[in-house]
Design an enzyme around this catalytic site. Structure first.
Site, PDB file in Angstrom:
ATOM      1  N   ARG A  51      25.827  38.303  41.811  1.00  0.00           N
ATOM      2  CA  ARG A  51      25.058  38.988  40.764  1.00  0.00           C
ATOM      3  C   ARG A  51      25.932  39.617  39.680  1.00  0.00           C
ATOM      4  NH1 ARG A  51      21.944  38.384  44.863  1.00  0.00           N
ATOM      5  NH2 ARG A  51      23.899  38.767  45.907  1.00  0.00           N
ATOM      6  N   THR A  52      26.938  40.365  40.101  1.00  0.00           N
ATOM      7  CA  THR A  52      27.675  41.143  39.100  1.00  0.00           C
ATOM      8  C   THR A  52      28.378  40.215  38.113  1.00  0.00           C
ATOM      9  OG1 THR A  52      27.955  42.897  40.703  1.00  0.00           O
ATOM     10  CG2 THR A  52      29.361  42.986  38.770  1.00  0.00           C
ATOM     11  N   LYS A  80      50.447  34.606  43.156  1.00  0.00           N
ATOM     12  CA  LYS A  80      51.906  34.451  43.027  1.00  0.00           C
ATOM     13  C   LYS A  80      52.605  35.805  43.028  1.00  0.00           C
ATOM     14  CE  LYS A  80      51.309  30.530  39.873  1.00  0.00           C
ATOM     15  NZ  LYS A  80      51.436  30.155  38.457  1.00  0.00           N
TER      16      LYS A  80
HETATM   17  C1  NCD Z   1      27.314  45.224  45.823  1.00  0.00           C
HETATM   18  C2  NCD Z   1      28.826  45.309  45.715  1.00  0.00           C
HETATM   19  O1  NCD Z   1      29.497  44.332  45.449  1.00  0.00           O
HETATM   20  O2  NCD Z   1      29.302  46.421  45.927  1.00  0.00           O
HETATM   21  N1  NCD Z   1      26.776  44.058  45.271  1.00  0.00           N
HETATM   22  C3  NCD Z   1      26.577  43.951  43.926  1.00  0.00           C
HETATM   23  O3  NCD Z   1      27.463  44.192  43.134  1.00  0.00           O
HETATM   24  N2  NCD Z   1      25.354  43.646  43.506  1.00  0.00           N
HETATM   25  C4  NCD Z   1      26.825  45.504  47.189  1.00  0.00           C
HETATM   26  C5  NCD Z   1      27.339  44.689  48.331  1.00  0.00           C
HETATM   27  O4  NCD Z   1      28.192  43.819  48.199  1.00  0.00           O
HETATM   28  O5  NCD Z   1      26.859  44.935  49.424  1.00  0.00           O
END
Ligand code: NCD
Length: 353
Positions: A51-52, A80
């Protein structure tokens, strides 16, 4: 503001402006379709993400900009042995803004210290994840219309769940926000976060099951157990499957309670919850894209100020957190007294022997 490291980098007014902008973008996307024409976003992801990373990239593309980057440490020169500082110095030559996710706590801050382009923390270890907070707040505001007078349950891995830490940092600023911390003892909030709640007189209580808190809640924020941050596999196996939300349990919740989750979900929310109108976690992911569009637009419009290297100071102490960026990048300066917080990851400093 040039960089975004923690939700506290925004004032309440700035956040309101950002969320208003996100809402305008959502309602009138065509108005913004060329707002970032000619600009390049670099996504530097040293840890897995769906998602991010994709919502950052989609956000820049919807604004007319372009993206480049890498999606794992192995496909970058980190494999590296290149330092975070050298990588961002290089990326600054190719892009106008960077989003960084890194397993070491404080790594995006280190990048921001030497970068000549704005740097956004897209998650650093178990520490902070401010753009997820933007997503969470946009969801709460859209669905509830307010941040004050809310009872919020945070459930699951509160120790390593960076989204929880960032969300609490922002919620502290609102009136009458009651917090239920729903986690097994070993996954409770880290000390620096408990200290934060106390310092800000934020009312909270710790409970050991979802059932205990459910009828009181306006928002239930679920999180997954962050197994990749556990020291040993046994430690993780003992906890898997605990603190699960099911449609049966949800019967005891308020009719307008929201179920949020930053995702990915493992088994902490049963599939039978997905069709409940209170389950907003998939829409939350979409809201995240509008929040990130507003952020990219705002940061790209700020006047250009070369950040340059900020000298954090002298030596004599070390960080007690083995996941801190100072452990793998020993050139980083550290200043402070024993017991004070590390400027990179917030863990206590200890004597350098
Ligand atoms: C979260 C993260 O990466 O901290 N996910 C996200 O960014 N949507 C939560 C998770 O990984 O559990």
């Amino acid at each position: 503001m040039r960089h975004l490291m923690s939700p506290l980098d925004f004032s309440v007014e700035e956040l309101d402006q950002l969320l208003d902008l996100a809402n305008d973008i959502e309602q009138n996307p065509e108005k913004y379709a060329h707002a970032c024409d000619g600009r390049i976003l670099a996504t530097l992801f040293y840890e897995p993400s769906t998602r991010t990373r994709l919502s950052f990239e989609s956000a820049m593309m919807h604004l007319g900009g372009k993206v480049l980057g890498f999606s794992s440490a192995n496909s970058s020169s980190a494999a590296k042995g290149e330092s975070v500082a050298d990588t961002i110095r290089t990326v600054s030559c190719f892009a106008d803004i960077a989003a960084i996710r890194h397993p070491k706590e404080g790594a995006p801050l280190v990048a921001s210290m030497v970068s000549s382009i704005p740097v956004v923390n897209a998650g650093d270890g178990g520490h902070q994840h401010p753009t997820q907070t933007l997503t969470d707040l946009y969801t709460i505001r859209t669905k509830k219309g307010r941040f004050h007078d809310l009872t919020i349950g945070l459930c699951g891995d509160l120790k390593y769940g960076r989204t929880v830490h960032s969300l609490l940092h922002f919620l502290e600023r609102y009136h009458n926000v009651q917090i239920y911390l729903i986690a097994p003892e070993v996954l409770g909030l880290p000390d620096y976060m408990i200290q934060f709640l106390k310092e800000h007189n934020m009312p909270y209580c710790e409970v050991k099951s979802i059932d205990e808190a459910l009828p009181e809640l306006d928002v239930l924020y679920m999180t997954r157990i962050q197994r990749e941050r556990f020291v040993t596999a046994e430690e993780y196996q003992n906890l898997e499957g605990n603190y699960q939300l099911t449609a049966e349990k949800l019967k005891r919740a308020k009719k307008d309670m929201l179920v949020l989750h930053p995702l990915p979900r493992v088994d902490e929310i049963a599939q039978d919850v997905d069709d409940d109108p209170r389950a907003v976690y998939f829409r939350q992911a979409r809201f995240g894209m509008f929040g990130r569009m507003a952020l990219l637009l705002t940061l790209s419009k700020l006047p250009f100020l070369r950040a340059g290297h900020q000298d954090i100071g002298a030596h004599g102490v070390k960080c007690s957190n083995h996941k801190c960026i100072t452990k793998t990048e020993p050139y980083l300066p550290l200043e402070g007294n024993v017991g004070e917080r590390c400027p990179y990851c917030d863990a206590p400093l200890e004597m350098l022997l």
